[in-house]
Scaffold this motif. Structure first.
Motif, PDB file in Angstrom:
ATOM      1  N   THR A  73      51.230  18.584 -29.012  1.00 16.61           N
ATOM      2  CA  THR A  73      51.907  18.368 -30.384  1.00 16.61           C
ATOM      3  C   THR A  73      51.910  16.829 -30.619  1.00 16.61           C
ATOM      4  O   THR A  73      52.166  15.994 -29.701  1.00 16.61           O
ATOM      5  CB  THR A  73      53.402  18.881 -30.519  1.00 16.61           C
ATOM      6  OG1 THR A  73      54.123  18.081 -29.696  1.00 16.61           O
ATOM      7  CG2 THR A  73      53.366  20.442 -30.249  1.00 16.61           C
ATOM      8  N   ASP A  75      54.318  14.899 -31.604  1.00 18.42           N
ATOM      9  CA  ASP A  75      55.334  14.450 -31.074  1.00 18.42           C
ATOM     10  C   ASP A  75      55.508  14.264 -29.681  1.00 18.42           C
ATOM     11  O   ASP A  75      55.824  13.222 -29.154  1.00 18.42           O
ATOM     12  CB  ASP A  75      56.711  15.348 -31.746  1.00 18.42           C
ATOM     13  CG  ASP A  75      57.054  15.067 -33.003  1.00 18.42           C
ATOM     14  OD1 ASP A  75      56.396  13.908 -33.984  1.00 18.42           O
ATOM     15  OD2 ASP A  75      57.965  15.813 -33.722  1.00 18.42           O
ATOM     16  N   THR A  78      53.019  11.407 -28.492  1.00 20.63           N
ATOM     17  CA  THR A  78      53.900  10.270 -28.887  1.00 20.63           C
ATOM     18  C   THR A  78      54.845   9.769 -27.872  1.00 20.63           C
ATOM     19  O   THR A  78      54.692   8.594 -27.437  1.00 20.63           O
ATOM     20  CB  THR A  78      54.574  10.011 -30.241  1.00 20.63           C
ATOM     21  OG1 THR A  78      53.622  10.293 -31.407  1.00 20.63           O
ATOM     22  CG2 THR A  78      55.277   8.766 -30.736  1.00 20.63           C
ATOM     23  N   ALA A  79      55.571  10.655 -27.430  1.00 18.64           N
ATOM     24  CA  ALA A  79      56.837  10.486 -26.542  1.00 18.64           C
ATOM     25  C   ALA A  79      56.406  10.344 -25.192  1.00 18.64           C
ATOM     26  O   ALA A  79      56.692   9.283 -24.521  1.00 18.64           O
ATOM     27  CB  ALA A  79      57.901  11.707 -26.218  1.00 18.64           C
ATOM     28  N   ALA A 109      48.405  10.070 -32.389  1.00 15.95           N
ATOM     29  CA  ALA A 109      49.586   9.940 -31.831  1.00 15.95           C
ATOM     30  C   ALA A 109      49.504   9.096 -30.397  1.00 15.95           C
ATOM     31  O   ALA A 109      50.446   8.477 -29.954  1.00 15.95           O
ATOM     32  CB  ALA A 109      50.319  11.270 -31.421  1.00 15.95           C
TER      33      ALA A 109
END
Ligand SMILES: O=C[C@H](O)COP(=O)(O)O
Length: 233
Positions: A73, A75, A78-79, A109
């Protein structure tokens, strides 16, 4: 005959998947080129907590290249990218392989740092490489989704692996091969000239990927990858 010697093709690097900073340090000291953060208790692509990955990055401190698995995903990617890891790896299953918009969202991302992990169980992957390049992936690797039976060499024909690594070279993608590999696979699979081999179970105690990394096996894999290179010590 040319007056100048042709430089040899670069040898594949050794990626070792580790679960924590202690394993990361042991693998790096034993000679692994690429330290890959992954939770071996959670199948082929279990992501570790970002806090643990940050600790691994800190422990390695630039002594090796690093990578970490992230859930597929934006997110999660990105994390994971924010931990300071060099490369982020994320799995693309057979359905994801057809979704170009989702692929572009993933690469956005972690621009220039995302590696697609494809599964040998999903069939040959060479034809997908141009799409991956277009979507912005920096690399692609083939792994096995199942970790208790068939190995990469059981699931993929040599021609398919050669076509995959060749397509990656053509399209400027880093390439990797993995999937319950053993050290004895290295000389055979090196013919395909991947940029790296990914190992976990084959370098663990009792060849069980849930056990700890055995640094002696890591060193043996390094020697198999660089047969003409003398030990540094
Ligand atoms: O990225 C590589 C994988 O961690 C390989 O794991 P495995 O050798 O246990 O199949």
């Amino acid at each position: 005959m040319s007056a100048f010697p042709v430089p040899p093709a670069p040898l594949p690097s050794l990626l070792v998947s580790v679960r924590d900073p202690a394993e990361a340090e042991a693998a790096q000291l034993a000679g692994a080129d690429l330290i890959d953060a992954k939770d071996p208790e959670r199948g082929a692509l279990g992501a570790l907590d970002v806090g643990v990955v940050t600790e691994i990055v800190t422990r390695i401190a630039g002594a090796a290249v690093t990578s970490a698995v992230a859930d597929p995903t934006p997110d999660a990617v990105t994390a994971m990218a924010a931990t300071g890891i060099d490369w982020v790896k994320t799995g693309l299953d057979a359905r994801d392989r057809r979704d170009k918009a989702a692929m572009a969202a993933l690469t956005a991302a972690a621009p220039g740092r995302l590696i697609a992990v494809l599964f040998a169980e999903d069939g040959p992957a060479a034809d997908l490489v141009p799409t991956l390049a277009q979507a912005g992936f920096a690399g692609a690797m083939i792994d096995t989704a199942g970790k208790s039976g068939a190995r990469l060499t059981d699931l993929a024909e040599p021609e398919a692996l050669a076509a995959f690594t060749a397509a990656c070279r053509t399209h400027g993608l880093m390439s990797g091969l993995a999937g319950s590999l053993r050290i004895t696979d290295i000389p055979v699979l090196s013919a395909h000239r991947p940029d790296y081999f990914g190992f976990r179970g084959g370098l663990c105690r009792d060849f069980d990927r849930r056990n700890g990394i055995d640094p002696l096996r890591v060193a043996e894999a390094v020697r198999a990858l660089r047969p003409n290179q003398r030990d540094a010590a």
